[in-house]
Scaffold this motif. Structure first.
Motif, PDB file in Angstrom:
ATOM      1  N   THR A  11      55.259   5.848   7.448  1.00 38.01           N
ATOM      2  CA  THR A  11      56.120   5.004   8.295  1.00 38.01           C
ATOM      3  C   THR A  11      56.791   5.819   9.401  1.00 38.01           C
ATOM      4  O   THR A  11      56.940   5.336  10.527  1.00 38.01           O
ATOM      5  N   THR A  12      57.199   7.052   9.105  1.00 36.62           N
ATOM      6  CA  THR A  12      57.822   7.895  10.127  1.00 36.62           C
ATOM      7  C   THR A  12      56.830   8.237  11.229  1.00 36.62           C
ATOM      8  O   THR A  12      57.167   8.174  12.425  1.00 36.62           O
ATOM      9  N   CYS A  13      55.602   8.585  10.847  1.00 37.04           N
ATOM     10  CA  CYS A  13      54.576   8.909  11.852  1.00 37.04           C
ATOM     11  C   CYS A  13      54.291   7.707  12.751  1.00 37.04           C
ATOM     12  O   CYS A  13      54.240   7.833  13.980  1.00 37.04           O
ATOM     13  N   VAL A  14      54.092   6.539  12.131  1.00 34.85           N
ATOM     14  CA  VAL A  14      53.780   5.340  12.906  1.00 34.85           C
ATOM     15  C   VAL A  14      54.936   4.981  13.832  1.00 34.85           C
ATOM     16  O   VAL A  14      54.735   4.631  15.007  1.00 34.85           O
ATOM     17  N   ALA A  24      57.260  -6.950  19.387  1.00 28.93           N
ATOM     18  CA  ALA A  24      57.066  -5.499  19.340  1.00 28.93           C
ATOM     19  C   ALA A  24      58.393  -4.788  19.087  1.00 28.93           C
ATOM     20  O   ALA A  24      58.462  -3.844  18.297  1.00 28.93           O
ATOM     21  N   VAL A  25      59.462  -5.260  19.741  1.00 30.42           N
ATOM     22  CA  VAL A  25      60.776  -4.650  19.553  1.00 30.42           C
ATOM     23  C   VAL A  25      61.264  -4.826  18.119  1.00 30.42           C
ATOM     24  O   VAL A  25      61.734  -3.882  17.479  1.00 30.42           O
ATOM     25  N   MET A  26      61.132  -6.055  17.596  1.00 29.96           N
ATOM     26  CA  MET A  26      61.599  -6.325  16.233  1.00 29.96           C
ATOM     27  C   MET A  26      60.814  -5.509  15.211  1.00 29.96           C
ATOM     28  O   MET A  26      61.402  -4.873  14.315  1.00 29.96           O
ATOM     29  N   GLY A  27      59.487  -5.522  15.340  1.00 30.27           N
ATOM     30  CA  GLY A  27      58.664  -4.762  14.404  1.00 30.27           C
ATOM     31  C   GLY A  27      58.964  -3.282  14.460  1.00 30.27           C
ATOM     32  O   GLY A  27      59.067  -2.611  13.419  1.00 30.27           O
ATOM     33  N   PHE A  28      59.143  -2.768  15.677  1.00 26.28           N
ATOM     34  CA  PHE A  28      59.440  -1.350  15.848  1.00 26.28           C
ATOM     35  C   PHE A  28      60.797  -0.995  15.244  1.00 26.28           C
ATOM     36  O   PHE A  28      60.946   0.015  14.551  1.00 26.28           O
ATOM     37  N   ILE A  69      63.169   1.149   8.076  1.00 28.78           N
ATOM     38  CA  ILE A  69      62.499   1.364   6.791  1.00 28.78           C
ATOM     39  C   ILE A  69      62.156   2.842   6.605  1.00 28.78           C
ATOM     40  O   ILE A  69      62.327   3.405   5.508  1.00 28.78           O
ATOM     41  N   SER A  70      61.682   3.495   7.670  1.00 32.81           N
ATOM     42  CA  SER A  70      61.292   4.912   7.550  1.00 32.81           C
ATOM     43  C   SER A  70      62.500   5.780   7.206  1.00 32.81           C
ATOM     44  O   SER A  70      62.396   6.715   6.402  1.00 32.81           O
ATOM     45  N   ILE A  71      63.660   5.476   7.799  1.00 37.95           N
ATOM     46  CA  ILE A  71      64.877   6.236   7.491  1.00 37.95           C
ATOM     47  C   ILE A  71      65.279   6.028   6.026  1.00 37.95           C
ATOM     48  O   ILE A  71      65.612   6.980   5.315  1.00 37.95           O
ATOM     49  N   GLY A  72      65.226   4.769   5.573  1.00 34.42           N
ATOM     50  CA  GLY A  72      65.554   4.482   4.182  1.00 34.42           C
ATOM     51  C   GLY A  72      64.613   5.175   3.215  1.00 34.42           C
ATOM     52  O   GLY A  72      65.049   5.716   2.182  1.00 34.42           O
ATOM     53  N   LEU A  73      63.315   5.197   3.525  1.00 37.17           N
ATOM     54  CA  LEU A  73      62.334   5.850   2.647  1.00 37.17           C
ATOM     55  C   LEU A  73      62.531   7.361   2.605  1.00 37.17           C
ATOM     56  O   LEU A  73      62.364   7.988   1.549  1.00 37.17           O
ATOM     57  N   LEU A  74      62.898   7.959   3.741  1.00 41.25           N
ATOM     58  CA  LEU A  74      63.168   9.399   3.746  1.00 41.25           C
ATOM     59  C   LEU A  74      64.374   9.731   2.866  1.00 41.25           C
ATOM     60  O   LEU A  74      64.363  10.735   2.132  1.00 41.25           O
ATOM     61  N   TYR A 112      68.048  -4.093  15.340  1.00 38.80           N
ATOM     62  CA  TYR A 112      67.145  -4.320  14.207  1.00 38.80           C
ATOM     63  C   TYR A 112      67.181  -3.151  13.222  1.00 38.80           C
ATOM     64  O   TYR A 112      67.157  -3.356  12.003  1.00 38.80           O
ATOM     65  N   GLN A 113      67.243  -1.920  13.759  1.00 39.09           N
ATOM     66  CA  GLN A 113      67.371  -0.761  12.877  1.00 39.09           C
ATOM     67  C   GLN A 113      68.686  -0.817  12.111  1.00 39.09           C
ATOM     68  O   GLN A 113      68.720  -0.576  10.894  1.00 39.09           O
ATOM     69  N   ALA A 114      69.770  -1.115  12.836  1.00 46.70           N
ATOM     70  CA  ALA A 114      71.094  -1.126  12.223  1.00 46.70           C
ATOM     71  C   ALA A 114      71.202  -2.195  11.137  1.00 46.70           C
ATOM     72  O   ALA A 114      71.723  -1.936  10.035  1.00 46.70           O
ATOM     73  N   ILE A 115      70.705  -3.402  11.416  1.00 47.04           N
ATOM     74  CA  ILE A 115      70.783  -4.491  10.437  1.00 47.04           C
ATOM     75  C   ILE A 115      69.968  -4.163   9.198  1.00 47.04           C
ATOM     76  O   ILE A 115      70.401  -4.388   8.058  1.00 47.04           O
ATOM     77  N   THR A 116      68.754  -3.594   9.407  1.00 42.85           N
ATOM     78  CA  THR A 116      67.900  -3.221   8.274  1.00 42.85           C
ATOM     79  C   THR A 116      68.618  -2.250   7.350  1.00 42.85           C
ATOM     80  O   THR A 116      68.621  -2.419   6.119  1.00 42.85           O
TER      81      THR A 116
END
Length: 357
Positions: free
Chosen positions: A163-166, A74-78, A84-89, A192-196
């Motif tokens: 992705t941002t909403c989810v 759950a942590v990794m997926g989140f 991904i949502s930040i990159g897409l924005l 995980y956010q930072a590495i992505t």
């Protein structure tokens, strides 16, 4: 001081911290990007998250909060979804006009309401819906200028909104489901956010700016503002998780639009940015919508609290009275085989608690 008063003070503090830190980092980043020419937003965000994780690690070492591991998947997926949502924005802003990007951000609130209604059976009253409509109308008037559409930009905006909403709904749900604080969730998901973003950032920034982040000339002034931006980001990231955990994803988006209006007003007053009657009218309408939304939210919260307080004595009485307990289905039933079978009905105030904001 009662628990309710403590919760209200904590919520007000979280909202205030979010507003102050977000407006501060916008001002800092505006100087970094517009004045100094450092336009690598995604890479900068990855540095923000790395500094945030290091700061939280120091805080953990100093025993300022307790590490509470939970479901690693759950942590990794989140964490990856957040990255991904930040990159897409950022991609949405790069491939669309500013006006269409603002429309993308406005779409996050109705999309969040729709997802929570469909998948979590959360109900939004007509008064709440009305106040959100006023808020979105005001922000739209204040910020949306041109709407230049293109196929790629529209697809990226749609993906960014979803992705941002989810991700924001997951922030609220995970904190309540696993009973972790905003600090504990941020500490575990930050890597995980930072590495992505650290891996994809230079590529996305190069695609959007046609420049190489590693070839940029880092003067002492640029480095100063980067460090300042990273330090402020610790407060921004922490307050984001704190606000969503204490309130809801919809309230966080409402707060985000308030911050947009504050940034516009600040830019006009101190930086002499272009401003006209549309901006002033839109900000006024948005503030009215935010006040009405806050008012209706506080009323509904008080109503739920009073309903809960009246249900608690009833449930305690039913537990103490075996006849009432049997009528409610929580008594001891015979299993027909000489033994006994305990059947317990969950208290009504606990129903679906993990998914309620």
């Amino acid at each position: 001081m009662s628990e309710g008063q403590k919760f209200q003070l904590g919520t007000i503090g979280a909202l205030s911290l979010s507003v102050v830190s977000s407006v501060s980092i916008v001002i800092c980043n505006k100087a970094l990007i517009s004045t100094l020419g450092f336009t690598f937003a995604t890479t900068l965000t990855s540095w923000h998250l790395l500094v945030t994780f290091c700061s939280l690690h120091v805080a953990l070492w100093m025993k300022m909060f307790e590490h509470k591991p939970f479901d690693p998947r759950a942590v990794m997926g989140f964490g990856i979804l957040n990255g991904i949502s930040i990159g897409l924005l950022n991609l949405s802003l790069g491939f669309n006009s500013v006006g269409f990007y603002q429309m993308t951000k406005l779409a996050i609130i109705p999309c969040t309401v729709l997802l929570e209604t469909l998948f979590f059976r959360k109900k939004f009253s007509r008064k709440i819906q009305f106040s959100l409509t006023i808020l979105l109308l005001g922000v739209g008037i204040a910020t949306v200028t041109d709407l230049q559409l293109n196929m790629l930009g529209s697809v990226l905006s749609l993906l960014a909104v979803v992705t941002t909403c989810v991700a924001q709904i997951m922030t609220n749900t995970i904190q309540k489901k696993f009973k972790v604080s905003s600090t504990q969730l941020l500490y575990q998901s930050c890597p995980y956010q930072a590495i992505t973003l650290f891996v994809t950032g230079p590529f996305l920034d190069g695609l959007l700016t046609n420049q190489n982040v590693f070839a940029f000339k880092y003067t002492s002034q640029v480095v100063f503002f980067i460090v300042l931006s990273c330090l402020i980001s610790v407060s921004v990231n922490f307050s984001t998780f704190l606000v969503i955990g204490k309130t809801s994803p919809v309230t966080y988006q409402v707060l985000g639009h308030l911050k947009t209006c504050l940034v516009l007003a600040f830019g006009y007053v101190l930086l002499r940015d272009p401003f006209d009657w549309r901006n002033i009218l839109g900000i006024l309408v948005a503030v009215i919508g935010m006040v009405v939304y806050s008012y209706y939210c506080s009323i509904e919260t008080q109503q739920k609290a009073s309903e809960t307080s009246t249900q608690l004595p009833q449930m305690k009485e039913s537990e103490n009275d075996p006849l009432i307990a049997a009528e409610n289905g929580s008594g001891v039933l015979s299993d027909g085989g000489g033994g006994v079978q305990q059947k317990t009905v969950a208290p009504v105030w606990n129903s679906n608690k993990d998914f309620q904001a």
